[in-house]
Design a protein around this motif. Structure first.
Motif, PDB file in Angstrom:
ATOM      1  N   ASN A  65      41.730 -38.250 -55.239  1.00 27.12           N
ATOM      2  CA  ASN A  65      40.873 -37.076 -55.423  1.00 27.12           C
ATOM      3  C   ASN A  65      41.304 -35.918 -54.532  1.00 27.12           C
ATOM      4  OD1 ASN A  65      39.314 -38.290 -57.352  1.00 27.12           O
ATOM      5  ND2 ASN A  65      37.386 -38.110 -56.241  1.00 27.12           N
ATOM      6  N   ILE A  66      41.679 -36.225 -53.308  1.00 26.61           N
ATOM      7  CA  ILE A  66      42.102 -35.168 -52.383  1.00 26.61           C
ATOM      8  C   ILE A  66      43.346 -34.467 -52.920  1.00 26.61           C
ATOM      9  CG2 ILE A  66      42.984 -34.737 -50.056  1.00 26.61           C
ATOM     10  CD1 ILE A  66      41.229 -37.064 -49.102  1.00 26.61           C
ATOM     11  N   ILE A  67      44.240 -35.238 -53.518  1.00 28.70           N
ATOM     12  CA  ILE A  67      45.446 -34.650 -54.104  1.00 28.70           C
ATOM     13  C   ILE A  67      45.092 -33.832 -55.339  1.00 28.70           C
ATOM     14  CG2 ILE A  67      47.610 -35.228 -55.274  1.00 28.70           C
ATOM     15  CD1 ILE A  67      47.738 -37.683 -53.349  1.00 28.70           C
ATOM     16  N   PHE A  68      44.231 -34.363 -56.182  1.00 28.94           N
ATOM     17  CA  PHE A  68      43.797 -33.655 -57.387  1.00 28.94           C
ATOM     18  C   PHE A  68      43.218 -32.283 -57.044  1.00 28.94           C
ATOM     19  CE2 PHE A  68      40.837 -32.465 -60.691  1.00 28.94           C
ATOM     20  CZ  PHE A  68      41.410 -32.900 -61.872  1.00 28.94           C
ATOM     21  N   GLU A  69      42.463 -32.226 -55.949  1.00 25.58           N
ATOM     22  CA  GLU A  69      41.734 -31.006 -55.588  1.00 25.58           C
ATOM     23  C   GLU A  69      42.634 -29.851 -55.169  1.00 25.58           C
ATOM     24  OE1 GLU A  69      39.169 -32.596 -52.619  1.00 25.58           O
ATOM     25  OE2 GLU A  69      37.975 -33.752 -54.072  1.00 25.58           O
ATOM     26  N   ASN A  70      43.936 -30.065 -55.121  1.00 21.56           N
ATOM     27  CA  ASN A  70      44.853 -28.968 -54.824  1.00 21.56           C
ATOM     28  C   ASN A  70      44.969 -27.975 -55.973  1.00 21.56           C
ATOM     29  OD1 ASN A  70      46.518 -29.279 -52.126  1.00 21.56           O
ATOM     30  ND2 ASN A  70      46.177 -31.350 -52.923  1.00 21.56           N
ATOM     31  N   LEU A  71      44.437 -28.305 -57.127  1.00 18.32           N
ATOM     32  CA  LEU A  71      44.473 -27.385 -58.257  1.00 18.32           C
ATOM     33  C   LEU A  71      43.131 -26.675 -58.392  1.00 18.32           C
ATOM     34  CD1 LEU A  71      46.587 -29.215 -60.940  1.00 18.32           C
ATOM     35  CD2 LEU A  71      46.829 -26.839 -60.254  1.00 18.32           C
TER      36      LEU A  71
END
Length: 674
Positions: free
Chosen positions: A138-144
């Motif tokens: 989720n933390i990686i996803f939230e970069n967009l």
């Protein structure tokens, strides 16, 4: 020589890659300067193990007055598909691509919105190897920086994940995270609250006024801390009708959701939403973005209403462009120069009209559309952001590095063996060496052994739902074990069953319905199956069953070699796939499979067997035994192996036994269907 698992693709590999591609295309110098640049940008980053794509898109994208990039059902595949060249980009590559596309939209003076329609959890090690599930992904996803998002059913199965979505994920995106029919109990107030926003009314950069809703299909498998309002009840609620009849002007309705866009799909509720909005606002365009069925699809409701669904697992990035929206506040451009423009009218193609759905034989709306399904690789991303631009940006590079480090920390690269073939769910007939269920039978016979009963003949039965994805040729890692067989179903058995009775059960199960899961109020992901089409679609690598690639305009060279992949037909025809592919075969598979082990070496039948089965199908097995005339009940069922040895455990053990050749330098194939 370094292994493929350890190798980083760098520019130093470019000459060899170009030569290999040229050989594949049947020419010595197919690639001119533009293609060299595209290929170089294709291999510079990605994850260390990823393969570069070699077939570029067929044509530039059509750009309209408003444009959309759409993701859905990512299920934690943010690393990309490490052993499939069509889908080798990672989330960092997508971050860079999105940045360039946003810049291009501004230069063209048009709007571009980024949309996701849910299911972020459960599917790959990056999501599943943490506790709680999704803690790293989720933390990686939230970069967009998404403009609109909707919740998926996989955000609701487990209470802990549902609360993480409520307290963390939804706060990242604020009113852009839409959960029009999904609420959760706030433990502070003990009252139900919407996890996200009920709707969002906003004005785009160039002045289009939009009302957006996010509606999950009528899901019933959620834990007891949340509730999902059925669409038929939602459209009667006063707040919804007030939002449709909003006090401020609306130029476009966006109806997004983890919800099939085609109303004929059993679980879809878009038809109900469409009818209600169209009944109240007959002249305003409606654009739907869906998900959940894991396919590429585009559906035409009427001459100013369409729906797009954009695949799954970071294999597909959906593209939609629209022009002709009438708005006095729009200050961008309607007709664009230097890029193709959308030209297709939305005309329903169905001959019959489903109950309650309007049908328009021709289009007089003035709206024009274009849709495209982009393969998730850097060659695609580079092609569509112009070859004279530098592709990678600091933010994207940082995300790529974060993914690499997270995979290392989670041990996802742990190598168990080298898969000697590509094993697929549907591209090979059952019984063929490259069929994954054939492999499972062999693995069961080898690994599912109670040492105290090793010499007793045994039958081992499982439903095919224990397998969720294909296994490409190459290194079999901890990550692959999550991807291929994530479910922790234990192995049970009934001892000393007459073989004359036990041998009949498989035929009974395969003649019956696909086994489905009855959901309890609280359960973990490992307790569910993907065989209930009303809860989750049948998971397969079947790239749109019955869809065919019917040609299309290829740019620059006609002798291009095509590789297997999506070949989609939708309501706009057969030209939606951005990259041309050959069709992947699709073979019907049985509901259940069975392994035999420790049978008499002389070929005779044993008198009795240990009748072993996964606990998920215990009720079905007992029902089959009862239909034969036996009285076996749950009291007769024991655990054949310890409860912690599950369907998520046997393939790593089998790999350590059978797949040690070429270790650790595993040769990699080129993908499914090849």
């Amino acid at each position: 020589m370094p292994s493929r698992v350890e190798m980083h693709w760098t520019l130093s590999h470019l000459p060899a890659i170009v030569a290999a591609v040229g050989a594949a295309l049947g020419c010595d110098n197919c690639y001119g300067p533009q293609e060299d640049v595209l290929l170089a940008r294709n291999v510079r980053r990605m994850q260390p193990e990823s393969l570069p794509a070699v077939t570029q898109p067929r044509a530039p994208l059509e750009w309209g007055q408003i444009n959309f990039l759409h993701t859905t059902d990512t299920h934690g595949w943010l690393e990309g598909h490490l052993k499939e060249q069509n889908y080798g980009a990672d989330w960092g590559d997508f971050v860079s691509f999105n940045k360039l596309m946003k810049e291009k939209a501004r230069s063209l003076e048009v709007d571009l919105l980024l949309i996701d329609t849910g299911d972020l959890h459960d599917g790959a090690g990056l999501a599943d190897a943490t506790s709680p599930n999704g803690n790293a992904s989720n933390i990686i996803f939230e970069n967009l920086d998404y403009d609109l998002l909707a919740i998926g059913n996989h955000e609701l199965y487990v209470s802990e994940i549902a609360y993480e979505t409520f307290y963390q994920f939804s706060t990242v995106y604020g009113d852009r995270y839409l959960t029009s029919n999904v609420e959760i109990i706030n433990p502070v107030t003990n009252q139900f609250e919407y996890i996200g926003s009920k709707y969002r009314y906003f004005t785009t950069h160039y002045g289009l006024r939009i009302m957006a809703f996010g509606v999950l299909f009528d899901f019933t498998g959620n834990s007891n801390v949340s509730r999902v309002t059925k669409a038929a009840d939602l459209v009667k609620q006063q707040w919804f009708r007030d939002a449709v009849n909003y006090t401020k002007p609306i130029d476009l309705f966006l109806v997004i959701g983890h919800n099939p866009v085609r109303p004929s799909v059993k679980s879809s509720t878009f038809g109900i939403l469409y009818n209600t909005i169209r009944g109240l606002r007959p002249d305003i365009p409606i654009q739907a973005f869906g998900g959940h069925t894991h396919i590429r699809d585009f559906y035409v409701h009427d001459d100013k209403t369409t729906g797009l669904e954009s695949g799954r697992y970071c294999e597909t990035l959906g593209w939609l462009s629209m022009s002709g929206i009438k708005s006095p506040t729009f200050r961008g451009k309607q007709t664009l120069s230097g890029v193709p423009n959308p030209t297709r009218k939305a005309v329903p193609i169905r001959t019959g009209t489903p109950t309650g759905l309007a049908s328009t034989p021709t289009s007089s709306s003035g709206l024009a559309y274009a849709r495209r399904y982009l393969d998730w690789n850097r060659l695609t991303f580079a092609y569509h952001t112009a070859p004279n631009r530098h592709f990678d940006f600091g933010g994207g590079l940082s995300v790529t590095n974060d993914i690499t480090e997270a995979r290392k920390e989670l041990g996802l690269q742990k190598l168990f063996g080298c898969a000697p073939l590509t094993y697929c769910q549907f591209c090979q007939p059952f019984g063929a060496p490259g069929n994954i269920y054939t492999l499972v039978e062999t693995a069961f016979a080898t690994v599912i052994v109670n040492e105290s009963r090793r010499d007793i003949p045994r039958l081992i039965i499982s439903n095919i739902g224990t397998i969720r994805f294909d296994l490409p040729k190459g290194p079999f890692t901890l990550d692959d074990s999550y991807i291929v067989s994530p479910f922790p179903d234990a192995f049970q058995f009934i001892p000393n069953v007459p073989y004359s009775i036990a041998k009949q059960v498989l035929g009974i199960l395969n003649a019956g319905p696909v086994q489905k899961r009855e959901f309890s109020q609280e359960f973990g992901f490992g307790q569910m199956t993907f065989q209930d089409s009303c809860i989750d679609p049948p998971i397969s690598h079947n790239h749109a069953t019955g869809r065919h690639y019917a040609g299309g305009r290829l740019l620059r060279r006609q002798n291009i070699q095509l590789f297997p992949g999506y070949t989609t037909t939708d309501d706009f025809g057969t030209d939606g796939d951005d990259t041309p592919h050959t069709k992947i075969p699709n073979y019907i598979q049985p509901n259940d499979i069975q392994a035999n082990a420790s049978f008499p070496t002389d070929g005779s039948d044993p008198e009795t067997v240990d009748f072993v089965f996964v606990d998920f199908i215990a009720d079905y097995v007992l029902g089959a035994l009862k239909s034969i005339g036996t009285n076996y009940a749950m009291g007769d069922v024991l655990y054949y192996l310890p409860k912690n040895f599950t369907t998520n455990s046997y393939l790593p053990v089998y790999a350590k036994i059978a797949w040690q050749e070429n270790m650790p330098n595993c040769p990699v194939g080129i993908g499914i269907g090849s």
